[in-house]
Design an enzyme around this catalytic site. Structure first.
Site, PDB file in Angstrom:
ATOM      1  CE1 TYR A 188      -3.606   2.677   1.013  1.00 53.75           C
ATOM      2  CE2 TYR A 188      -1.756   3.614   2.212  1.00 53.75           C
ATOM      3  CZ  TYR A 188      -3.019   3.734   1.675  1.00 53.75           C
ATOM      4  OH  TYR A 188      -3.700   4.924   1.789  1.00 53.75           O
ATOM      5  CD  GLU A 218      -6.003   4.957  -0.777  1.00 51.60           C
ATOM      6  OE1 GLU A 218      -7.068   4.913  -1.417  1.00 51.60           O
ATOM      7  OE2 GLU A 218      -5.956   4.882   0.459  1.00 51.60           O
TER       8      GLU A 218
END
Ligand code: GDP
Ligand code: MN
Length: 398
Positions: free
Chosen positions: A118, A206
């Site tokens: 991530y 993101e």
């Protein structure tokens, strides 16, 4: 302003961030053409079909599917296009899928367990610095990771004077447990990602997941990008990426009318001039026990036409039970605004079906109050800020 995954990936690619390659399509036929082209370019035989909507968690909702041949590309595209995609981030009715991204399959069959990370870049408001947030726990719900295993989320803050320093990029790669070629690739990836965020004037990047392939390539498989609206004037090409089909229709209409409007959940419509006063007004409504239905800055020129447009927009929200007009007459005279409110009220007739509380302060405030009070309209005037908020509560409780 939010972007689609394919648009976010275009921006990433333009700054040298490696991405899972893909081509956007509007029909199953376009999808098949896209798949053929990708096979020529990348050699991939398998493709992922990904719904393009402004919401995450598409995989969980059936909006991301693997196609192992062109027939499957066609049938899966046919299924996903036009569907109402429900994900943990959409409403219960879901979002209509207008476009799909046909992407190369990058999870090679030989990979026993793909390495998913991530990574996001965003502003830390507490320190006033950009930061890179990253984790070994990619591919899943990052909110759940933050809840259950917060020690697996790392952050790296960037000094605006120096930008991202090389040692910081290496630290990210190290903390992700990488070595050798993958380590070097990750350093390049992080550096390019930060540059992309910085140069595109974004508010959020993101990437979940960032994938490490079995041949040690690091690439963005997903991209959620939020651009800073206030910087769009210097990125005309990004501004053109806006997809109004994905946005709140009332906000779209307000923007077209040059009004600064944000839809909220409460029941008190607000019409204010100046963003600061609008924020103050919302605070005071809350303090008096109410709940603002919107943020609306009508700007400096609050004439009848603008006031009428603003009323129209506020009243489109069925939750609105009262409207508070709070305008400071500095450059614009209060009596002119008052006339605007009265004229708008007259013009709109019975379209205005909720009480209006009007507070005008500043130049010619007294004349303005008289004008409202003598108008014969059902507009409640107020002089003080607190008084206005209290009157809003009174009509709501009546
Ligand atoms: P999201 O669910 O909206 O976050 O969409 P993502 O783009 O993150 O995709 C969801 C999931 O689909 C990923 O976490 C992967 O597990 C899977 N996925 C994405 N791309 C590929 C691919 O090329 N091949 C395979 N097999 N799975 C993929
Ligand atoms: Mn994702």
């Amino acid at each position: 302003m939010n972007l689609h995954e394919y648009q976010g990936k275009e921006i990433l690619n333009s700054f040298g961030v490696r991405i899972q390659r893909g081509i956007v399509a509007n029909t199953p036929e376009e999808a098949v053409e896209a798949a053929k082209k990708l096979t020529e370019e990348t050699g991939t035989g398998w493709h992922v079909i990904k719904a393009q909507v402004h919401a995450g968690g598409r995989g969980k909702g059936g909006g991301v599917k693997l196609a192992k041949n062109l027939d499957e590309v066609k049938s899966i595209s046919n299924d996903i296009l036009g569907m109402m995609l429900v994900t943990p981030q959409t409403s219960a009715e879901g979002k209509l899928v207008n476009q799909i991204l046909i992407a190369e399959d990058v999870y090679y069959p030989g990979d026993s367990e793909p390495n998913e990370f991530y990574m996001s870049v965003l502003l830390n408001r507490a320190t006033g610095r950009n930061m890179i947030m990253y984790s070994t726990e990619g591919g899943m719900d990052i909110e759940a990771v933050a809840e259950e295993t917060p020690h697996l989320i790392f952050t790296e803050e960037i000094d605006p004077a120096t930008g991202l320093l090389p040692f910081q990029a290496r630290k990210v790669a190290f903390n992700l447990g990488l070595s050798g070629a993958a380590f070097k690739e990750m350093v390049k990836f992080v550096t390019a990602l930060y540059t992309a965020y910085d140069k595109s004037d974004s508010a959020l990047f993101e990437i979940n997941p960032v994938l490490k392939t079995s041949d040690d390539k690091i690439m963005a498989v997903d991209a959620k990008v939020t651009l800073d609206d206030n910087a769009l004037f210097r990125h005309k090409d990004y501004a053109a990426m806006r997809d109004e089909r994905e946005e709140n229709p009332i906000e779209v209409e307000a923007r077209a009318a040059g009004l600064n409007y944000v839809d909220l959940d409460g029941n008190v419509g607000c019409m204010v001039n100046g963003a600061g006063l609008a924020m103050g007004t919302m605070d005071l409504i809350k303090q008096a026990g109410g709940d603002p239905a919107n943020f609306l800055d009508v700007g400096g020129t609050a004439d009848a036409q603008r006031v009428e447009t603003a009323f129209g927009i506020i009243l489109k929200d069925p939750n609105v039970k009262a409207i508070l007009v709070n305008i400071f007459g500095g450059i614009v005279r209060c009596d002119r605004v008052a006339q605007g409110v009265v004229d708008a009220y007259k013009n709109m007739g019975d379209k205005i079906n909720v009480p209006i509380i009007c507070r005008l302060q500043g130049t010619n405030a007294k004349e303005a109050k008289e004008l409202i009070d003598n108008s014969g309209m059902e507009i409640i005037s107020a002089t003080e800020f607190q008084e206005a908020a209290d009157k809003v509560q009174e009509v709501l409780e009546a």
